[in-house]
Design a protein around this motif. Structure first.
Motif, PDB file in Angstrom:
ATOM      1  N   GLU A 198     -21.803  -5.660  12.298  1.00 39.75           N
ATOM      2  CA  GLU A 198     -22.958  -6.265  12.942  1.00 39.75           C
ATOM      3  C   GLU A 198     -22.448  -7.449  13.745  1.00 39.75           C
ATOM      4  OE1 GLU A 198     -25.883  -7.190  10.029  1.00 39.75           O
ATOM      5  OE2 GLU A 198     -25.931  -5.140   9.230  1.00 39.75           O
ATOM      6  N   GLY A 199     -22.507  -7.326  15.072  1.00 41.27           N
ATOM      7  CA  GLY A 199     -21.844  -8.315  15.915  1.00 41.27           C
ATOM      8  C   GLY A 199     -20.354  -8.246  15.684  1.00 41.27           C
ATOM      9  N   ASP A 200     -19.736  -9.390  15.393  1.00 43.10           N
ATOM     10  CA  ASP A 200     -18.300  -9.410  15.108  1.00 43.10           C
ATOM     11  C   ASP A 200     -18.013  -9.507  13.614  1.00 43.10           C
ATOM     12  OD1 ASP A 200     -19.216 -11.947  14.698  1.00 43.10           O
ATOM     13  OD2 ASP A 200     -17.722 -12.961  15.937  1.00 43.10           O
ATOM     14  N   SER A 201     -19.022  -9.229  12.765  1.00 45.61           N
ATOM     15  CA  SER A 201     -18.859  -9.349  11.315  1.00 45.61           C
ATOM     16  C   SER A 201     -18.874  -7.978  10.656  1.00 45.61           C
ATOM     17  CB  SER A 201     -19.972 -10.218  10.711  1.00 45.61           C
ATOM     18  OG  SER A 201     -19.975 -11.515  11.273  1.00 45.61           O
ATOM     19  N   LEU A 202     -18.044  -7.826   9.633  1.00 48.05           N
ATOM     20  CA  LEU A 202     -18.023  -6.602   8.844  1.00 48.05           C
ATOM     21  C   LEU A 202     -19.184  -6.647   7.858  1.00 48.05           C
ATOM     22  CD1 LEU A 202     -16.403  -3.998   8.124  1.00 48.05           C
ATOM     23  CD2 LEU A 202     -15.241  -5.363   6.379  1.00 48.05           C
ATOM     24  N   SER A 203     -20.120  -5.714   7.985  1.00 48.42           N
ATOM     25  CA  SER A 203     -21.306  -5.706   7.124  1.00 48.42           C
ATOM     26  C   SER A 203     -21.206  -4.702   5.989  1.00 48.42           C
ATOM     27  CB  SER A 203     -22.557  -5.403   7.955  1.00 48.42           C
ATOM     28  OG  SER A 203     -22.433  -4.137   8.603  1.00 48.42           O
ATOM     29  N   LEU A 204     -20.355  -3.698   6.145  1.00 46.64           N
ATOM     30  CA  LEU A 204     -20.236  -2.654   5.131  1.00 46.64           C
ATOM     31  C   LEU A 204     -18.850  -2.055   5.185  1.00 46.64           C
ATOM     32  CD1 LEU A 204     -21.530  -0.591   3.081  1.00 46.64           C
ATOM     33  CD2 LEU A 204     -22.077   0.820   5.069  1.00 46.64           C
ATOM     34  N   ALA A 205     -18.261  -1.836   4.026  1.00 47.79           N
ATOM     35  CA  ALA A 205     -16.977  -1.140   3.937  1.00 47.79           C
ATOM     36  C   ALA A 205     -16.927  -0.392   2.614  1.00 47.79           C
ATOM     37  CB  ALA A 205     -15.807  -2.116   4.042  1.00 47.79           C
ATOM     38  N   ARG A 206     -16.646   0.896   2.679  1.00 49.52           N
ATOM     39  CA  ARG A 206     -16.510   1.701   1.474  1.00 49.52           C
ATOM     40  C   ARG A 206     -15.361   2.674   1.657  1.00 49.52           C
ATOM     41  NH1 ARG A 206     -22.529   1.792   1.030  1.00 49.52           N
ATOM     42  NH2 ARG A 206     -23.039   0.734  -0.944  1.00 49.52           N
ATOM     43  N   GLY A 207     -14.563   2.803   0.627  1.00 51.54           N
ATOM     44  CA  GLY A 207     -13.466   3.745   0.668  1.00 51.54           C
ATOM     45  C   GLY A 207     -13.198   4.303  -0.718  1.00 51.54           C
ATOM     46  N   ALA A 208     -12.979   5.595  -0.812  1.00 50.96           N
ATOM     47  CA  ALA A 208     -12.674   6.241  -2.085  1.00 50.96           C
ATOM     48  C   ALA A 208     -11.748   7.409  -1.827  1.00 50.96           C
ATOM     49  CB  ALA A 208     -13.943   6.704  -2.785  1.00 50.96           C
ATOM     50  N   MET A 209     -10.760   7.575  -2.695  1.00 46.99           N
ATOM     51  CA  MET A 209      -9.824   8.695  -2.576  1.00 46.99           C
ATOM     52  C   MET A 209      -9.572   9.256  -3.972  1.00 46.99           C
ATOM     53  SD  MET A 209      -5.948   8.785  -0.992  1.00 46.99           S
ATOM     54  CE  MET A 209      -6.560   8.463   0.655  1.00 46.99           C
ATOM     55  N   GLU A 210      -9.571  10.589  -4.063  1.00 47.92           N
ATOM     56  CA  GLU A 210      -9.351  11.263  -5.342  1.00 47.92           C
ATOM     57  C   GLU A 210      -8.373  12.409  -5.155  1.00 47.92           C
ATOM     58  OE1 GLU A 210     -12.012  14.002  -8.325  1.00 47.92           O
ATOM     59  OE2 GLU A 210     -12.773  11.983  -7.857  1.00 47.92           O
ATOM     60  N   ARG A 211      -7.447  12.540  -6.099  1.00 46.67           N
ATOM     61  CA  ARG A 211      -6.462  13.614  -6.053  1.00 46.67           C
ATOM     62  C   ARG A 211      -6.522  14.409  -7.342  1.00 46.67           C
ATOM     63  NH1 ARG A 211      -1.447  15.510  -7.192  1.00 46.67           N
ATOM     64  NH2 ARG A 211      -0.145  16.217  -5.444  1.00 46.67           N
ATOM     65  N   ALA A 212      -6.540  15.729  -7.199  1.00 45.05           N
ATOM     66  CA  ALA A 212      -6.547  16.589  -8.373  1.00 45.05           C
ATOM     67  C   ALA A 212      -5.256  16.393  -9.163  1.00 45.05           C
ATOM     68  CB  ALA A 212      -6.702  18.050  -7.950  1.00 45.05           C
ATOM     69  N   LEU A 213      -5.401  16.325 -10.482  1.00 48.77           N
ATOM     70  CA  LEU A 213      -4.258  16.113 -11.368  1.00 48.77           C
ATOM     71  C   LEU A 213      -4.378  17.094 -12.522  1.00 48.77           C
ATOM     72  CD1 LEU A 213      -1.775  14.257 -12.005  1.00 48.77           C
ATOM     73  CD2 LEU A 213      -3.328  12.902 -13.404  1.00 48.77           C
ATOM     74  N   GLY A 214      -3.727  18.273 -12.379  1.00 46.01           N
ATOM     75  CA  GLY A 214      -3.879  19.305 -13.389  1.00 46.01           C
ATOM     76  C   GLY A 214      -5.335  19.706 -13.499  1.00 46.01           C
ATOM     77  N   ASN A 215      -5.888  19.586 -14.710  1.00 55.91           N
ATOM     78  CA  ASN A 215      -7.308  19.834 -14.919  1.00 55.91           C
ATOM     79  C   ASN A 215      -8.136  18.565 -14.799  1.00 55.91           C
ATOM     80  OD1 ASN A 215      -6.988  22.608 -15.430  1.00 55.91           O
ATOM     81  ND2 ASN A 215      -6.427  22.202 -17.565  1.00 55.91           N
ATOM     82  N   GLY A 216      -7.540  17.489 -14.317  1.00 53.70           N
ATOM     83  CA  GLY A 216      -8.238  16.227 -14.168  1.00 53.70           C
ATOM     84  C   GLY A 216      -8.096  15.678 -12.771  1.00 53.70           C
ATOM     85  N   ALA A 217      -8.082  14.352 -12.657  1.00 50.91           N
ATOM     86  CA  ALA A 217      -8.003  13.705 -11.351  1.00 50.91           C
ATOM     87  C   ALA A 217      -7.580  12.260 -11.520  1.00 50.91           C
ATOM     88  CB  ALA A 217      -9.354  13.770 -10.636  1.00 50.91           C
ATOM     89  N   VAL A 218      -7.055  11.682 -10.435  1.00 53.42           N
ATOM     90  CA  VAL A 218      -6.766  10.257 -10.364  1.00 53.42           C
ATOM     91  C   VAL A 218      -7.475   9.737  -9.119  1.00 53.42           C
ATOM     92  CG1 VAL A 218      -4.592  10.698  -9.131  1.00 53.42           C
ATOM     93  CG2 VAL A 218      -4.957   8.496 -10.274  1.00 53.42           C
ATOM     94  N   TRP A 219      -8.032   8.546  -9.178  1.00 51.60           N
ATOM     95  CA  TRP A 219      -8.833   8.044  -8.065  1.00 51.60           C
ATOM     96  C   TRP A 219      -8.702   6.527  -7.911  1.00 51.60           C
ATOM     97  CZ3 TRP A 219     -10.794   9.799 -12.671  1.00 51.60           C
ATOM     98  CH2 TRP A 219     -11.456   8.875 -13.466  1.00 51.60           C
ATOM     99  N   VAL A 220      -8.965   6.072  -6.695  1.00 49.92           N
ATOM    100  CA  VAL A 220      -9.059   4.649  -6.368  1.00 49.92           C
ATOM    101  C   VAL A 220     -10.261   4.477  -5.438  1.00 49.92           C
ATOM    102  CG1 VAL A 220      -6.606   4.135  -6.639  1.00 49.92           C
ATOM    103  CG2 VAL A 220      -7.462   4.885  -4.423  1.00 49.92           C
ATOM    104  N   SER A 221     -10.897   3.319  -5.497  1.00 55.47           N
ATOM    105  CA  SER A 221     -12.044   3.059  -4.630  1.00 55.47           C
ATOM    106  C   SER A 221     -12.185   1.571  -4.395  1.00 55.47           C
ATOM    107  CB  SER A 221     -13.335   3.620  -5.249  1.00 55.47           C
ATOM    108  OG  SER A 221     -13.663   2.928  -6.449  1.00 55.47           O
ATOM    109  N   GLY A 222     -12.825   1.240  -3.303  1.00 52.10           N
ATOM    110  CA  GLY A 222     -13.145  -0.142  -2.972  1.00 52.10           C
ATOM    111  C   GLY A 222     -14.364  -0.170  -2.081  1.00 52.10           C
ATOM    112  N   GLU A 223     -15.182  -1.201  -2.209  1.00 55.44           N
ATOM    113  CA  GLU A 223     -16.378  -1.295  -1.383  1.00 55.44           C
ATOM    114  C   GLU A 223     -16.816  -2.740  -1.237  1.00 55.44           C
ATOM    115  OE1 GLU A 223     -19.591   0.855  -3.166  1.00 55.44           O
ATOM    116  OE2 GLU A 223     -19.052   0.249  -5.203  1.00 55.44           O
ATOM    117  N   SER A 224     -17.488  -3.019  -0.133  1.00 56.35           N
ATOM    118  CA  SER A 224     -18.054  -4.323   0.160  1.00 56.35           C
ATOM    119  C   SER A 224     -19.419  -4.078   0.803  1.00 56.35           C
ATOM    120  CB  SER A 224     -17.134  -5.115   1.104  1.00 56.35           C
ATOM    121  OG  SER A 224     -17.728  -6.346   1.485  1.00 56.35           O
TER     122      SER A 224
END
Length: 414
Positions: free
Chosen positions: A284-310
């Motif tokens: 919004e203008g020159d300001s960051l109003s929203l940021a979201r990121g998530a990544m998930e990788r299959a790990l055998g029968n499970g998964a590993v993930w990282v995420s961040g948001e503002s």
């Protein structure tokens, strides 16, 4: 700027949820049902500024219900439980947890229906009611007594119309606190909709209310409305990108308003890919109003993930203002052998006031469990949870630290 009447917003949300669940009606009639009960033991080690460090125990009895049905185009998954807790007398020392015997509730719902390769509706809901702060998976506010949280959302696309609705409702029992309601919705018309490219025009709103128990009543602290245009492109069959542009009209509860150009971008890979992700930013203008990121990788029968948001929200409790919340998390889930499941997640979040005066709050959480399937109908689960508020303590600032270790034996039939 005046906000939309609350009844209109509630009706819009209710309609969206009903619409999201309508495709699962046929599945509900024949959904398999499981009922069961868990018998557990918990050990607590708590520290709060009002009291000395305290340790105590609890026995738990938890009836459970699950309804699940899945096909190529439908999904319905409902989970509900009520936990009866019986504490030792030492629990009277804990001002946040409270004393005596009480109950805690948790329920969730996930539903999906696909009309075609391009048309589908999805809905989810989660509810938690507890005095135990370790049962509340997010937030930086410490308050005594019961806390109740609703998270409801639905999104869908059909023909040349698409939209989404989200509600976060947070309610507190302690005197002097404020209940918070965060509503975000988007409606779009898609005049050009092709398998690889789409043009759309829409309107979105973020509406934040606080209901204060100090006699001031309900107060709209932030209302943001944004008409926008956008373009979506399927880069590959599993990867799509989207850009939007519009104008953000922001109203604050003290009467201040502002109008600024707004831009957004989205990059998403389908969840069934070996590595799935979703990245979203808004300016919004020159300001960051929203940021979201998530990544998930299959790990055998499970998964590993990282995420961040503002993002902007109001948590309520002792924070009677909107805040910019930043949250970071990482976790892993894996199957060890054929009968053991391991889970661990850690997160850090902090919030600082937007526009209004207030205090910065923060919290660190970590938790994990190991589940052993002893019989097809019988599971043993052991786990531990940790919470610290704040993480970086300043002189004179109260410190809350909570540790819980638990074990539970659960039988689910049929």
């Amino acid at each position: 700027m005046k906000s939309l009447p609350r009844i209109h917003v509630r009706y819009a949300g209710a309609f969206a949820v009903v619409f999201g669940l309508s495709g699962a009606e046929s599945a509900r009639a024949q959904a398999p049902i499981q009922v069961g009960v868990g018998l557990g033991f918990r050990y607590y080690d708590h520290m709060a500024p009002q009291t000395q460090a305290s340790t105590y125990e609890a026995r738990t009895v938890t009836p459970r219900l699950r309804v699940r049905e899945q096909s190529a185009v439908n999904l319905l998954d409902i989970w509900a439980e009520r936990r009866f807790e019986f504490y030792t007398q030492d629990a009277a020392l804990d001002t946040v947890l409270g004393t005596g015997n009480h109950t805690a509730d948790r329920a969730s719902l996930e539903a999906r229906h696909e009309f075609s390769a391009l048309d589908e509706v999805k809905a989810h809901a989660a509810y938690v009611h507890s005095r135990d702060l370790l049962d509340i998976e997010q937030g930086t506010i410490t308050a005594a007594g019961d806390q109740r949280r609703w998270d409801v959302g639905t999104q869908g696309a059909w023909w040349r119309v698409e939209g989404s609705f989200g509600l976060e409702d947070r309610r507190y029992k302690e005197a002097g606190t404020a209940d918070a309601e965060n509503i975000a919705w988007t409606a779009r018309a898609v005049p050009l909709r092709l398998p690889s490219n789409s043009l759309f025009a829409g309107f979105s709103q973020l509406h934040i209310d606080l209901d204060q128990k100090n006699g001031l009543g309900q107060w709209t602290v932030l209302d943001k409305r944004m008409p926008h245009l956008g373009y979506r492109h399927a880069i590959t069959p599993s990867l799509k990108g989207e850009i939007t542009g519009g104008v953000a009209n922001v109203y604050f509860g003290d009467g201040t308003s502002q109008e600024r150009p707004a831009f957004g971008a989205l990059l998403e890979r389908r969840s069934d890919a070996p590595i799935s992700f979703r990245f979203e930013v808004g300016f919004e203008g020159d300001s960051l109003s929203l940021a979201r990121g998530a990544m998930e990788r299959a790990l055998g029968n499970g998964a590993v993930w990282v995420s961040g948001e503002s993002f902007a929200e109001a948590e309520g409790g002792f924070a009677s203002y909107p805040a910019l919340t930043q949250r970071y998390a990482a976790g892993v889930r894996d199957t060890l052998g054929r009968a053991n499941v391991l889970y661990f997640e850690t997160s850090y979040e902090h919030a600082r006031p937007i526009h209004f005066a207030g205090q910065r709050t923060e919290a660190y959480r970590a938790g994990g469990w190991l589940q052993r399937r002893m019989q097809p109908w019988l599971d043993l689960k052991v786990g531990a949870s940790f919470l610290r508020q704040p993480v970086h303590q300043q002189p004179g600032e109260p410190l809350y630290r909570r540790i819980r270790m638990d074990a539970e034996l659960t039988a689910m039939l049929p």
